[in-house]
Design a protein around this motif. Structure first.
Motif: not given
Length: 88
Positions: A18-29
């Motif tokens: 979950l932390a990784m998803v939050r830190s890499l959040k991008n509309p293209h991912f």
């Protein structure tokens, strides 16, 4: 037209994923998350659009290194990265 990158995160610690998803959040991912290697391999079979896999090393049953070896054999075009808190 913007292309979406599908990323698979594999970690037995859900909070890390979950932390990784939050830190890499991008509309293209678009993120897919699995808590073990077996589930990750099943997901890869059903989602050929996954272009990147990020996996933890220390997981029960199959570690991240063995997972990435299997992914390399079965999905050679998938980009593979290992993440780990262990120095060795």
């Amino acid at each position: 037209m913007t292309q979406t990158t599908h990323i698979l995160l594999v970690d037995d610690d859900k909070n890390n994923s979950l932390a990784m998803v939050r830190s890499l959040k991008n509309p293209h991912f678009t993120f897919h998350v699995c808590e073990n290697a077996a589930d990750a391999l099943i997901l890869l079979d059903t989602h050929p659009e996954i272009g990147l896999i990020l996996t933890d090393y220390a997981m029960p049953n199959m570690n991240g290194l063995n997972l990435l070896k299997t992914v390399k054999e079965n999905y050679p075009t998938t980009i593979r990265f290992m993440i780990s808190a262990f120095e060795d």
